[in-house]
Design an enzyme around this catalytic site. Structure first.
Site, PDB file in Angstrom:
ATOM      1  N   LYS A 111       0.833  -1.202   0.000  1.00 33.59           N
ATOM      2  CA  LYS A 111       0.000   0.000   0.000  1.00 33.59           C
ATOM      3  C   LYS A 111       0.867   1.250   0.000  1.00 33.59           C
ATOM      4  O   LYS A 111       1.554   1.544   0.966  1.00 33.59           O
ATOM      5  CB  LYS A 111      -0.921   0.051   1.222  1.00 33.59           C
ATOM      6  N   GLU A 128      10.673   0.583   9.856  1.00 29.94           N
ATOM      7  CA  GLU A 128      11.690   1.594   9.554  1.00 29.94           C
ATOM      8  C   GLU A 128      11.030   2.928   9.845  1.00 29.94           C
ATOM      9  O   GLU A 128      10.148   3.351   9.116  1.00 29.94           O
ATOM     10  CB  GLU A 128      12.128   1.443   8.096  1.00 29.94           C
ATOM     11  N   CYS A 160      13.709  10.377   6.610  1.00 22.84           N
ATOM     12  CA  CYS A 160      13.749   9.901   7.983  1.00 22.84           C
ATOM     13  C   CYS A 160      15.161   9.956   8.561  1.00 22.84           C
ATOM     14  O   CYS A 160      15.338  10.112   9.753  1.00 22.84           O
ATOM     15  CB  CYS A 160      13.194   8.490   8.074  1.00 22.84           C
ATOM     16  N   GLU A 172      10.937  14.932  15.467  1.00 20.67           N
ATOM     17  CA  GLU A 172      11.233  14.831  14.041  1.00 20.67           C
ATOM     18  C   GLU A 172      10.340  15.823  13.302  1.00 20.67           C
ATOM     19  O   GLU A 172       9.114  15.747  13.383  1.00 20.67           O
ATOM     20  CB  GLU A 172      10.958  13.405  13.540  1.00 20.67           C
TER      21      GLU A 172
END
Lengths: 502, 285
Positions: free
Chosen positions: A207, A281, A315, A412
Site C-alpha cells: 500500500k 523503519e 527519515c 522529528e
C-alpha cells in the site's frame, strides 16, 4: 505545459534568471528555467486497485494532487476492508500455487526483467514521481529512479542464492507480506519493500501513501508487462485505515512498514501475540557532527545535503547539527551563504534544489514545530527565496541557540529545518547526539581517521556517514537502533527480514 | 574426623545486583520447599524497585562490557565454565533438592558447562560471520557490522534452573550486552549460586543481574522499562507472551521469545541481541 508549471517558469523569469550563465553558482544567481518535459508521460485520469493481476474498481475515490501547483493529477481508489481481504487472498493463492513453488532462478529472472523495464522508462517515472510528490526532478531522476532499478537488479540476483546468505541455516520464504510505505520516496520505498520480499519467495500486498500513489500504480503496470504470475504483487491504495486493515489482516505472515515511530508502535502492538513477523523503519533525528579539523566547505555541502535533500522529508535527515565551538561562527556564516544560493521552485525544473512540501498537512506540521522553536527561545533564520503562490512551500530554515530540551531538537520535523548546537569535546558531542529516543543515522566530519572510527562507533544509530551524508545503495543495509525501527533493509542483512531461517 | 553429627551451615539465597548480593529492598521472601516439604530456602521476592535498580546497574556496566575486547569476553566466559566445573557438585545437589533426578542433574550441569565453553569461543567470531563489506556503486567504502543492543531484560525458563538460565545468559554476555534476569520461580537456587560463579569469574559487577521472585509481579515491568533495549522471554503461555509484546511497544524493544530457552547452541542467538551498523566513507585522495 501545465498551467502550474508555466507560472513557476514565469516566476523564475521574474527573478531575473534568464540572462545568467547556468554555471554561475557562486554569485547566487538564478538560472534560466529548464523544465523537464512532461509530454511523454502517460497518466490515466483514474486508477483502480491492482489485485490478482487485474484492475479492480473500488467505489470510494481519492484525488491525488501535485503539491507544487495544487492541480489534480488523477484519482485513485480507496481500498476498504473487503478489498484488502481480496488482495491478501490473491497473494495467498499466488504464493501457494506459483511463487513458492518456482525456483529461485526463475523468480530472479522476473525481477531482472522488472529492473530492465524500470530502466527503460526511468525518465517518465521520475517525472511522475516529481509531479505527485513535489521532489526536485534532479533528485527523482538522478537518485530515486537509478536506486529503484538497481534495488530490483540487486535482489534479483539473490533469489537463487539464499542458502549461501546465512551460514548454517536453510532459508525458507515466509508467505504473504503486507507492506505499507511512506510518501517521501514513493517508488524507492516500493522497491525496498518489493524486491527482497519477492526474491525471497514471498508474495506481496503493497500500500503506497495516500498523497503519492501514482508511481506505485504505474509500477503495477510494469509488473503486468513483465508477466509476473497474477497475485504475486498486489497494489492497493488508500489512507491510514487501509494500511491498518492490511497490517492487521490475519492471513498476512509478515508486515513491513516505513513511516512514523508513532504508527510503528501501533503496528508492534497490533501484532503482539500473533507470532507474525515484522520490520519497522521509523523516524529519526540524526546528529551531524562537525569537528574543528573538518574540511569546512565540504562539511557545509554535507549539512545542506543532510537537511535540505528532498525538502528534509527524509527519515535519516541530518536535522541536528553539532558544530565544534571554534568553527561554529564560520560554519553558520558559510551555511547561510550556501542556503541563499539554493534554487527553490518548480520541482520539474532541472535547476531546482528545493521542491514543494508534500502536502498541506505536512506543511502545517512543520509550521507548528517552527513556531515552537521561536516560542522556546531558539533563534530562527531563513534564506531569502520567494515562495511560489500556489502549492505548499517552506523556506530553508535554521535555528541557532538551541537547547537539548527544545522541541525542534527533540521532535522529528520532517521538513527543511535544521537545529544547530555547539560542543567543545568529542565526549560532549557523542552524549548530545545520543540523547534522543531515535537512532537511525548520523554524520561525522573530521580529517582524522581514528576520530572517525571512534565517534561513528559511539553513535547509537544504524547508518553512519563519515565525511558524507545521505548516501544510499541497494547493497548497503539501512535501518534504525532504538525507536527508529527494527530490522534492516538492503544488502545481505535485508534478506533476513523476509526469510524463515532454520 | 569427628563422629558427632555436625550442624550444616545453610546458605542464604539473596539477589545478585550490581556485583553485590543484597536482600530485596522490599524485605519480602517466598518459601521454597524440597521434595518432602522441608524448607530449602527463604528466597528473596524481588520488587519492582529491585528491578529498576538492576537496570541502572546493567546500564552502568554496559559501556565497559561492550567496550571490552572480544578476546577478553571469551576469556571471562571460559572462566565461568571453569569455575562452574569446579563447583558442579553443588549445582547437582541443588538441582536434586529441587526435584531433578541425579542422572538428569549431572547431565544438566555438564551440558551447561559445555554450552558456556561453546559461547566463550564465539565472542571473537560472530562479528566476522555477521559483518559485510558492501560493494556500493559510488566511490565510498561501506561496511556493516554488529554492535551490542545494550541492556537486555530476560525471563529465564521455568523448567530448567541451570541449563535454561545459562542458555539465556551466555549469548547475551558473548555479544556484549548486559542483562537483568528473572530466575525460575520454582527452581531459583542454581541462579543465585551461578551468580556466585559469575562474581568470582571476572564478570564485571552489573553485567549480569539476577532477581528471584514472582513472574506475574515483574513481567510487565520487565517489558515496560524505558531503559531496556531488548526483552527475552522463555514461556509457552501465549497470554504472557502477548502481554510482554504489548508492553514492550513504548520504546520499541526487540522481543525474542523461546518456549524453553535458546537451548540449541547457535551464533544466531547472539545476533538476536545485536544491531547492525553500516558506515560510509568516501574513497579519494
Amino acid at each position: 505545459m501545465p498551467e502550474g508549471q508555466e507560472k513557476a517558469a514565469a516566476e523564475t523569469k521574474a527573478k531575473g534568471g534568464t540572462t545568467k550563465n547556468r554555471h554561475d553558482f557562486v554569485e547566487g544567481d538564478r538560472y534560466a528555467p529548464a523544465p523537464e518535459s512532461t509530454d511523454h508521460v502517460s497518466l490515466k485520469d483514474s486508477y483502480d486497485l491492482f489485485i490478482g493481476g487485474e484492475w479492480v474498481r473500488a467505489p470510494k475515490r481519492i484525488e491525488t494532487i501535485n503539491p507544487a501547483t495544487g492541480e489534480v493529477l488523477s484519482e485513485v481508489a480507496e481500498a476498504g476492508p473487503r478489498m484488502v481481504d481480496r488482495a491478501v487472498s490473491a497473494a495467498r493463492q499466488a504464493y501457494d500455487k506459483t511463487w513458492s513453488k518456482m525456483s529461485g532462478r526463475e523468480r530472479g529472472k522476473y525481477l531482472f526483467r522488472l529492473a530492465r523495464l524500470i530502466q527503460e522508462r526511468a525518465r517518465e517515472f521520475a517525472v511522475v514521481e516529481t509531479m505527485d510528490g513535489g521532489k526536485p526532478i534532479r533528485e527523482s531522476r538522478d537518485i530515486d529512479l537509478p536506486l529503484v532499478a538497481s534495488h530490483f537488479f540487486y535482489y534479483a540476483g539473490w533469489a537463487d542464492k539464499l542458502d549461501y546468505a546465512f551460514p548454517g541455516r536453510r532459508a525458507r520464504s515466509l508467505g504473504v507480506a503486507g507492506q505499507v510505505i511512506p510518501w517521501n520516496f514513493p517508488l524507492l520505498m516500493a522497491a525496498w519493500k518489493l524486491a527482497p520480499a519477492l526474491a525471497c519467495g514471498n508474495t506481496v500486498v503493497l500500500k503506497p501513501a495516500e498523497t503519492t500513489p501514482l508511481t506505485a500504480l504505474k509500477l503495477a503496470e510494469l509488473i503486468e508487462e513483465a508477466g509476473f504470475p497474477p497475485g504475486v504483487v498486489n497494489i492497493i491504495t488508500g489512507a491510514g485505515k487501509t494500511g491498518r486493515n492490511l497490517v492487521r489482516h490475519p492471513d498476512v505472515d509478515k508486515v513491513a512498514f516505513t513511516g512514523s515511530t508513532e504508527v510503528g508502535k501501533m503496528i508492534q502492538k497490533d501484532l503482539a501475540g500473533t507470532g507474525r513477523r515484522y520490520t519497522l523503519e521509523l523516524g529519526g533525528k540524526a546528529a551531524n557532527i562537525i569537528f574543528d579539523d573538518a574540511a569546512v566547505n565540504q562539511a557545509v555541502e554535507g549539512i545542506v545535503n543532510g537537511i535540505f535533500f528532498n525538502q528534509g522529508h527524509v527519515c535519516c535527515a541530518g536535522s541536528r547539527l553539532f558544530v565544534q565551538e571554534g568553527i561554529a561562527d564560520a560554519v553558520v556564516r558559510k551555511l547561510k551563504r550556501r542556503m541563499e544560493s539554493l534554487v527553490l521552485g518548480d520541482p520539474l525544473d532541472k535547476n531546482t534544489d528545493i521542491g514543494a512540501i508534500n502536502s498541506q498537512e505536512q506543511l502545517e506540521r512543520i509550521k507548528v514545530l517552527v513556531d515552537a522553536g521561536n516560542e522556546e527561545g531558539a533563534k530562527c533564520w531563513q534564506s531569502g527565496q520567494r515562495l511560489p503562490r500556489k502549492g505548499f512551500w517552506f523556506k530553508p530554515t535554521i535555528f541557532t541557540e538551541c537547547a537539548q530540551s527544545h522541541r525542534i531538537v527533540q521532535k522529528e520535523i520532517f521538513g527543511p529545518v535544521l537545529a544547530i548546537q555547539t560542543f567543545r569535546t568529542p565526549e560532549e558531542a557523542v552524549e548530545k547526539a545520543n540523547n534522543t529516543p531515535y537512532g537511525l543515522s548520523g554524520g561525522v566530519w573530521t580529517d582524522k581517521g581514528s576520530k572517525i572510527f571512534k565517534i561513528t562507533s559511539q553513535i547509537r544509530a544504524g547508518v553512519l556517514w563519515a565525511n558524507t551524508f545521505n548516501k544510499f545503495d541497494p547493497g548497503s543495509p539501512f535501518g534504525g537502533y532504538k525507536e527508529s525501527g527494527i530490522g534492516r533493509e538492503g544488502g545481505l542483512q535485508g534478506l533476513a527480514s523476509y526469510l524463515d531461517l532454520h | 574426623m569427628s563422629t558427632k553429627k555436625r550442624l550444616a551451615v545453610n546458605k542464604t539465597y539473596k539477589l545478585y545486583l550490581g556485583g553485590k548480593f543484597p536482600r530485596t529492598e522490599s524485605g519480602r521472601y517466598y518459601e521454597l520447599n524440597g521434595r518432602k516439604g522441608a524448607l530449602l530456602a527463604n528466597v528473596s521476592r524481588a520488587s519492582r524497585k529491585d528491578f529498576r535498580n538492576a537496570v541502572v546497574a546493567a546500564r552502568k556496566a554496559w559501556p565497559g562490557w561492550d567496550g571490552a575486547t572480544a578476546h577478553l569476553r571469551g576469556q571471562i566466559l571460559y572462566r565461568v565454565a571453569e569455575i562452574l566445573e569446579g563447583r558442579s557438585e553443588q549445582f547437582e545437589e541443588e538441582l536434586r533438592a529441587q526435584g531433578t533426578t541425579p542422572a538428569a542433574a549431572r547431565k544438566e550441569v555438564t551440558t551447561a558447562i559445555d554450552l558456556l565453553v561453546h559461547y566463550a569461543g564465539w565472542t571473537d567470531k560472530y562479528q566476522s560471520l555477521f559483518s559485510s563489506v558492501n560493494p556500493v556503486s559510488s566511490p565510498y567504502f561501506n561496511f556493516s557490522m554488529p554492535e551490542s543492543t545494550g541492556v537486555v531484560a530476560a525471563i529465564a525458563p521455568e523448567e530448567s534452573g541451570l541449563l535454561g538460565l545459562c542458555s539465556v545468559i551466555a549469548p547475551i554476555l558473548a555479544g556484549g550486552s548486559t542483562s537483568v534476569i528473572l530466575a525460575s520461580h520454582t527452581r531459583p537456587l542454581c541462579a543465585i549460586t551461578l551468580a556466585e560463579v559469575l562474581n568470582s569469574s571476572d564478570v564485571p559487577g552489573g553485567v549480569v543481574n539476577i532477581l528471584t521472585g514472582f513472574r506475574d509481579e515483574l513481567l510487565s515491568q520487565f517489558a515496560e522499562h524505558m531503559d531496556v533495549n531488548a526483552l527475552l522471554i522463555c514461556s509457552d503461555d501465549e497470554k504472557e507472551i502477548k502481554l510482554v509484546q504489548e508492553r514492550a511497544v513504548e520504546n520499541l524493544k526487540r522481543v525474542i521469545s523461546h518456549v524453553d530457552g535458546p537451548l540449541a547452541e547457535s551464533p544466531y542467538h547472539i545476533l538476536d541481541f545485536q544491531e547492525i551498523k553500516t558506515t560510509w566513507h568516501p574513497v579519494g585522495v
